[in-house]
Design an enzyme around this catalytic site. Structure first.
Site, PDB file in Angstrom:
ATOM      1  N   HIS A  56       0.849  -1.194   0.000  1.00 55.07           N
ATOM      2  CA  HIS A  56       0.000   0.000   0.000  1.00 55.07           C
ATOM      3  C   HIS A  56       0.885   1.244   0.000  1.00 55.07           C
ATOM      4  O   HIS A  56       2.100   1.162   0.189  1.00 55.07           O
ATOM      5  CB  HIS A  56      -0.942   0.005   1.214  1.00 55.07           C
ATOM      6  CG  HIS A  56      -0.254   0.041   2.537  1.00 55.07           C
ATOM      7  ND1 HIS A  56      -0.185  -1.045   3.387  1.00 55.07           N
ATOM      8  CD2 HIS A  56       0.414   1.032   3.163  1.00 55.07           C
ATOM      9  CE1 HIS A  56       0.482  -0.708   4.482  1.00 55.07           C
ATOM     10  NE2 HIS A  56       0.863   0.542   4.371  1.00 55.07           N
TER      11      HIS A  56
HETATM   12  P1  TYD Z   1      -2.533  -3.574   7.312  1.00 52.73           P
HETATM   13  O1  TYD Z   1      -2.308  -2.116   7.080  1.00 52.73           O
HETATM   14  O2  TYD Z   1      -3.320  -4.284   6.251  1.00 52.73           O
HETATM   15  O3  TYD Z   1      -1.142  -4.326   7.550  1.00 52.73           O
HETATM   16  P2  TYD Z   1       0.091  -4.529   6.552  1.00 52.73           P
HETATM   17  O4  TYD Z   1       0.077  -3.380   5.600  1.00 52.73           O
HETATM   18  O5  TYD Z   1       1.287  -4.514   7.395  1.00 52.73           O
HETATM   19  O6  TYD Z   1      -0.061  -5.847   5.889  1.00 52.73           O
HETATM   20  O7  TYD Z   1      -3.240  -3.725   8.714  1.00 52.73           O
HETATM   21  C1  TYD Z   1      -3.666  -4.973   9.204  1.00 52.73           C
HETATM   22  C2  TYD Z   1      -4.885  -4.757  10.085  1.00 52.73           C
HETATM   23  O8  TYD Z   1      -4.559  -3.974  11.231  1.00 52.73           O
HETATM   24  C3  TYD Z   1      -6.014  -4.027   9.369  1.00 52.73           C
HETATM   25  O9  TYD Z   1      -7.221  -4.664   9.728  1.00 52.73           O
HETATM   26  C4  TYD Z   1      -5.987  -2.637   9.940  1.00 52.73           C
HETATM   27  C5  TYD Z   1      -5.416  -2.829  11.318  1.00 52.73           C
HETATM   28  N1  TYD Z   1      -4.616  -1.682  11.812  1.00 52.73           N
HETATM   29  C6  TYD Z   1      -5.122  -0.881  12.814  1.00 52.73           C
HETATM   30  O10 TYD Z   1      -6.263  -1.084  13.312  1.00 52.73           O
HETATM   31  N2  TYD Z   1      -4.364   0.161  13.277  1.00 52.73           N
HETATM   32  C7  TYD Z   1      -3.140   0.440  12.761  1.00 52.73           C
HETATM   33  O11 TYD Z   1      -2.478   1.393  13.219  1.00 52.73           O
HETATM   34  C8  TYD Z   1      -2.631  -0.398  11.697  1.00 52.73           C
HETATM   35  C9  TYD Z   1      -1.279  -0.126  11.097  1.00 52.73           C
HETATM   36  C10 TYD Z   1      -3.399  -1.439  11.264  1.00 52.73           C
END
Ligand code: TYD
Length: 140
Positions: A56
């Site tokens: 992302h």
């Molecule tokens: P995600 O951004 O998809 O993780 P990555 O990019 O590392 O694979 O986040 C995973 C899950 O965690 C998603 O359901 C959103 C949640 N999340 C929060 O609630 N707060 C946060 O600060 C972050 C970074 C993620």
């Protein structure tokens, strides 16, 4: 809007206090260490071997990514150029500017990826579709 490229991102050496007998301590302090103030800290851990994270971009968020334990590779992409950074030291952090696509991969066993972020969590700041990201970069 400022258009950042992968060459605007680099590894910052963090303050390290070494004690021969007691090990090391690293400090990150608002107003001193980073070009932004930290509003949120989160960390990735127990990432199975072969898995990747990220995929992302953020519109506004700035981050410092630290391998608090173990190692992994962060690949940044500005839509034109990609650059990979191998992180494996808890006293080094990758400063990631806004508007860049990131992929995190090659997590070692026991790796902990600690992220210091300039803003609280906001899903509206995310771009999770690569084509949308390219369109966004084209509009910048
Ligand atoms: P995600 O951004 O998809 O993780 P990555 O990019 O590392 O694979 O986040 C995973 C899950 O965690 C998603 O359901 C959103 C949640 N999340 C929060 O609630 N707060 C946060 O600060 C972050 C970074 C993620």
């Amino acid at each position: 809007m400022v258009r950042f490229s992968v060459s605007d991102c680099s590894i910052i050496e963090l303050d390290r206090h070494h004690s021969e007998r007691k090990g090391n301590l690293t400090v990150v302090e608002n107003g001193i260490t980073l070009p932004f103030d930290v509003k949120r800290v989160y960390y990735l851990y127990d990432v199975p071997g072969g898995e990747s994270r990220g995929a992302h971009a953020h519109k506004e968020l700035e981050q410092l990514i630290v391998a608090a334990s173990g190692s992994f590779v962060v690949t940044l992409d500005d839509g034109k150029e990609k650059k990979s950074f191998f992180l494996n030291r808890p006293y080094q952090g990758l400063y990631v500017r806004p508007g860049l696509w990131r992929d995190l991969a090659d997590f070692s066993s026991g790796a902990v990826c600690m992220v210091l972020a300039s803003e609280v969590y906001m899903e509206t700041d995310y771009i999770r579709c690569y084509q949308e990201f390219l369109d966004y970069k084209g509009m910048e």
